[in-house]
Structures are given as structure tokens and as C-alpha cells.
Design an enzyme around this catalytic site. Sequence first.
Site, PDB file in Angstrom:
ATOM      1  N   ASP A  54      40.253  63.979  44.576  1.00 22.23           N
ATOM      2  CA  ASP A  54      38.971  63.427  44.135  1.00 22.23           C
ATOM      3  C   ASP A  54      39.184  62.215  43.236  1.00 22.23           C
ATOM      4  OD1 ASP A  54      39.852  64.716  41.870  1.00 22.23           O
ATOM      5  OD2 ASP A  54      38.078  65.979  41.613  1.00 22.23           O
ATOM      6  N   SER A  55      40.447  61.866  42.974  1.00 20.66           N
ATOM      7  CA  SER A  55      40.741  60.588  42.317  1.00 20.66           C
ATOM      8  C   SER A  55      40.173  59.443  43.141  1.00 20.66           C
ATOM      9  CB  SER A  55      42.251  60.402  42.131  1.00 20.66           C
ATOM     10  OG  SER A  55      42.934  60.577  43.349  1.00 20.66           O
ATOM     11  N   ASP A  93      41.083  68.161  48.099  1.00 22.45           N
ATOM     12  CA  ASP A  93      40.603  68.528  46.766  1.00 22.45           C
ATOM     13  C   ASP A  93      39.201  69.117  46.854  1.00 22.45           C
ATOM     14  OD1 ASP A  93      41.745  68.530  44.287  1.00 22.45           O
ATOM     15  OD2 ASP A  93      41.531  66.373  43.953  1.00 22.45           O
ATOM     16  N   GLU A 125      40.832  72.734  40.347  1.00 21.98           N
ATOM     17  CA  GLU A 125      41.286  72.581  38.960  1.00 21.98           C
ATOM     18  C   GLU A 125      40.939  73.799  38.116  1.00 21.98           C
ATOM     19  OE1 GLU A 125      39.689  68.976  37.280  1.00 21.98           O
ATOM     20  OE2 GLU A 125      40.557  67.722  38.865  1.00 21.98           O
ATOM     21  N   GLU A 192      49.431  68.493  35.432  1.00 20.89           N
ATOM     22  CA  GLU A 192      49.135  67.079  35.116  1.00 20.89           C
ATOM     23  C   GLU A 192      49.225  66.791  33.622  1.00 20.89           C
ATOM     24  OE1 GLU A 192      45.720  65.459  37.125  1.00 20.89           O
ATOM     25  OE2 GLU A 192      45.859  63.566  36.034  1.00 20.89           O
TER      26      GLU A 192
HETATM   27  O1  KIV Z   1      42.716  63.764  42.636  1.00 19.11           O
HETATM   28  C1  KIV Z   1      43.938  63.538  42.546  1.00 19.11           C
HETATM   29  O2  KIV Z   1      44.470  62.535  43.035  1.00 19.11           O
HETATM   30  C2  KIV Z   1      44.744  64.505  41.830  1.00 19.11           C
HETATM   31  C3  KIV Z   1      46.132  64.097  41.470  1.00 19.11           C
HETATM   32  C4  KIV Z   1      46.103  63.180  40.335  1.00 19.11           C
HETATM   33  C5  KIV Z   1      47.002  65.257  41.259  1.00 19.11           C
HETATM   34  O3  KIV Z   1      44.279  65.560  41.529  1.00 19.11           O
END
Ligand code: KIV
Length: 289
Positions: A54-55, A93, A125, A192
Site C-alpha cells: 500500500d506504499s 497488501d 500490519e 520495519e
Molecule cells: O507497502 C509497502 O511497500 C510495505 C513495505 C514498506 C514493507 O509495506
Amino acid sequence: MAKGANEPAARTRLTAFDLRERKGGTKITMLALYDFPFARLAESAGIDTILVGDSLGMVVQGHESTVPVTLEDIIYHARAVRRGAPNTHVVADMPFLTYQVGVDRAIENAGRLMQEAGADSVKLEGGREVAETIAAIVRTGIPVIGHIGLTPQSAGALGGFKVQGRDPDSARGILDDAAAVADAGASAMVVEVVPAELGALITESVAIPTIGIGAGPACDGQVLVAHDMLGFQQGRLPRFVKVYADIGPRIREAFAAYARDVEDGSYPGRGQTYGMPEETLAALREGSA
Ligand code: KIV
């Protein structure tokens, strides 16, 4: 040379079980990326796992946080990644509020990531507070990757994007989170932005692989956001990012050169232009075509 002779041989897609078996062995490589061309390059480079993280909310959608990302966004991007990397383990994610509002809803949403996006596992998460949800998703047969330490969906509550687990209480809390995630049946966990020493303690204390991002070298694997390690981001990068190829500035130069060429008429040149038989042109000019 035979067609495709310089392409790497197709490999078998790793399962969540295979990832788990890598505990303490060959380090796991993971990249967060979101589209077909990057996925294709990652697969041909031999990357073990692609995270459709979700980044993407911050990296490609331009939001300030990962919170606005929807399940539909992840499905859309994961489908593109799946097409680019058919032989690579894809982790999708679970965005904010797709697993916190009841276990049934979490199972349904995790199922959509598997069915509609072709993901091999889902990532969510949290630690102790999501252990029951992880266990319920795992019981349906969907592999789960945990994510502890700095959890960006709750960065506000954690005081921003900063190192977690520096004091004894919070470090102990993160160790408890790691144990809860592992006991719940996760196949691996992302850790993280914690001190390297804590990354090592977590890695020693759980029987599943830890995949670190800013969590030091002792983790069983590492993950980076592709756009970060390719120099796409402007401004100060987190300390843990290593820029492997500073492509962002080169892309900017290319865009500027293109603009100059268009403006001064040097693009398109002869090599980028289609021609027409002279007789056709003559006929057109005479008005007889
Ligand atoms: O969303 C993402 O890219 C992540 C990574 C930073 C582990 O959760």
C-alpha cells in the site's frame, strides 16, 4: 541466436511454504512494486517475492500516507504485477480498514486478493491486536505475511515515520508482537524500521522468516520499495534506503531533452517519421487522389 536464448530460464513460483522453509537459510529478496514492466524486470532479475504494497498510495498516487489506498487499488496493481511476473510469489497488501473491521470482512477481503488479483499471500500490519485475524485468515487456507515495528497505516499513532522499539517497553512490545504473529500462523513477517539489535532479537526468537526494511542485516530477508532504490523519490530518503541506480534524475533529463527537441523542431527527425510514395503525394497535391 535462438529466440529468447539470453533470457533466464523460467523458474518455479515460490509458495508461502517455500518462503517459510528459508528461515535461517538463503536470504529472501522482496521488492515492493506496482506495475507490469517493473514486475517483469524483477522476475527476470531473480527476485524471490514481489510485494504489491500500500506504499503505492505514497509512491505512485502521491498521497501523504498509505491510508487512502483501497482494496480495488491493490487488486488493480496486483493484476498488472501478476501478468509481469507469473513465476514470482506475489504478496498483496491489505489496505487500511480492510481487516480491522471484523474477522469475516478480513477473510472476504483476503480472499478477493487471492481470487481477483492472483496473489500468493496477503500481508497485514499489526501484532497482538491482529493475531486472531491472522489465525482466522490462515485457517481458510490463505497464507499471511505479518508486518510489525513501524506500521505505516498507524504512523500517526506511532508518532510518525520513525524508528520503533528504542526503549525497553516498546522493544518488548514488538518482541511480543512478533511472537503473536508467528503463533497465529503467519508464513513470514516484515519488520520495519527498528534498531538492528532488535531486528536480530526478533529473528532469533521466531521460527518464521523475518523480512527487514530498516531492521538490520540479521533478518532472514530484506525488502525495499523499488522506486526508492531507483532514485525516483525527491528529498531526503530514510537512512535504510540504498539507491542502487539513480534513474529518477536521468528520466527527468530525458523528459527535458524531449521537450527541448519538440520545441526546437528536432523531434521527430527523419528516423522517427513515416514516408509516402512520391506518386501518392503528387496525386494528392494535384487533387486527383
Ligand atoms: O507497502 C509497502 O511497500 C510495505 C513495505 C514498506 C514493507 O509495506
